[in-house]
Design a protein around this motif. Structure first.
Motif, PDB file in Angstrom:
ATOM      1  N   GLY A 169       0.815  -1.211   0.000  1.00 45.58           N
ATOM      2  CA  GLY A 169       0.000   0.000   0.000  1.00 45.58           C
ATOM      3  C   GLY A 169       0.847   1.258   0.000  1.00 45.58           C
ATOM      4  N   ALA A 170       1.903   1.267   0.812  1.00 43.59           N
ATOM      5  CA  ALA A 170       2.787   2.435   0.853  1.00 43.59           C
ATOM      6  C   ALA A 170       3.469   2.653  -0.492  1.00 43.59           C
ATOM      7  N   VAL A 171       3.897   1.564  -1.118  1.00 45.08           N
ATOM      8  CA  VAL A 171       4.559   1.689  -2.419  1.00 45.08           C
ATOM      9  C   VAL A 171       3.584   2.163  -3.491  1.00 45.08           C
ATOM     10  N   LEU A 172       2.350   1.686  -3.449  1.00 47.89           N
ATOM     11  CA  LEU A 172       1.361   2.126  -4.435  1.00 47.89           C
ATOM     12  C   LEU A 172       1.074   3.623  -4.304  1.00 47.89           C
ATOM     13  N   ILE A 173       0.895   4.083  -3.076  1.00 51.33           N
ATOM     14  CA  ILE A 173       0.640   5.511  -2.858  1.00 51.33           C
ATOM     15  C   ILE A 173       1.832   6.338  -3.328  1.00 51.33           C
TER      16      ILE A 173
END
Length: 251
Positions: free
Chosen positions: A18-22
């Protein structure tokens, strides 16, 4: 700190992804070298906390580095917009400030997307990924187990490529130093690997259906995985970094 024992590597896979996608969304909308350089610098700075040395991270991301170099070279030769001050003019090679700015921005964007992704996926256990997808992202078991199987099969591709190449050499099919023959051999080997991957995927899907993964019944979880405060902090840190990229881009 090595492998999954490193503090950031132990975070829940859904939190890391999730952090990488954001962060990737912010990076893909930015062309500011300072913002993109910030992401690259943070990735290299935090890599030891994922259990990966900075040099090892760069080595694992060599396709992205090669792609960045290719982008710079291609734009230097074929860019349509060559406005701005001339920096270098040698024969057909004309590099202006606009060409250099566009090339560097695209190359940095590619690297800024690749490095965090390599950090996350190289420190994520496939089984943990499947468990986290089902428990935290509420993904269907069929999808989660399929992702687990796909994750595990990726590592087999390099071994299978090597076996195909060895089998071809054993039959006397060797490109030698001829670049055209090497290109043909590469294309043929890639097609063989593609066919093998499709067959393997079909067999795997059939085996999963035979074991009831398509039954639609509720499934229990063998390894409960709590989404801890540290996971929320990791996700928040990725969001903050993405916000910093956006602020620098639109300053």
């Amino acid at each position: 700190m090595t492998g999954t024992r490193a503090p950031l590597a132990r975070r829940a896979p859904v939190a890391k992804i999730g952090a990488v996608l954001i962060l990737s969304i912010a990076v893909l909308t930015s062309r500011d070298p300072l913002a993109l350089g910030l992401v690259i610098g943070v990735s290299l700075l935090l890599s030891p906390f994922f259990g990966i040395a900075p040099w090892t991270l760069l080595r694992r991301a060599w396709p992205a580095l090669l792609g960045a170099a290719t982008v710079i070279f291609s734009l230097a030769l074929f860019a349509a917009d060559r406005s701005g001050d001339v920096l270098l003019h040698v024969g057909p090679l004309l590099i202006t400030t606009t060409v250099l700015d566009n090339a560097v921005s695209l190359a940095l964007r590619l690297i800024a997307v690749a490095l965090p992704s390599v950090l996350v996926f190289s420190t994520t256990d496939p089984t943990d990924l499947a468990d986290s997808l089902m428990q935290h992202a509420k993904a269907p078991p069929r999808f989660a187990i399929g992702a687990l199987a796909a994750f595990r099969l990726v590592g087999l591709f390099s071994d299978e490529w090597r076996l195909i190449a060895m089998a071809r050499r054993a039959r006397g099919i060797d490109a030698g130093l001829n670049p055209i023959a090497r290109l043909r051999t590469f294309a043929s080997t890639a097609f063989t690997l593609l066919v093998s991957a499709i067959r393997r995927g079909t067999r795997l899907a059939t085996a999963m259906d035979a074991r009831g993964f398509d039954a639609g019944l509720p499934r229990s979880v063998a390894r409960p995985m709590p989404f801890s405060r540290s996971d929320w902090l990791f996700l928040a840190a990725g969001t903050v970094l993405a916000a910093a990229v956006a602020l620098i881009t639109h300053r």
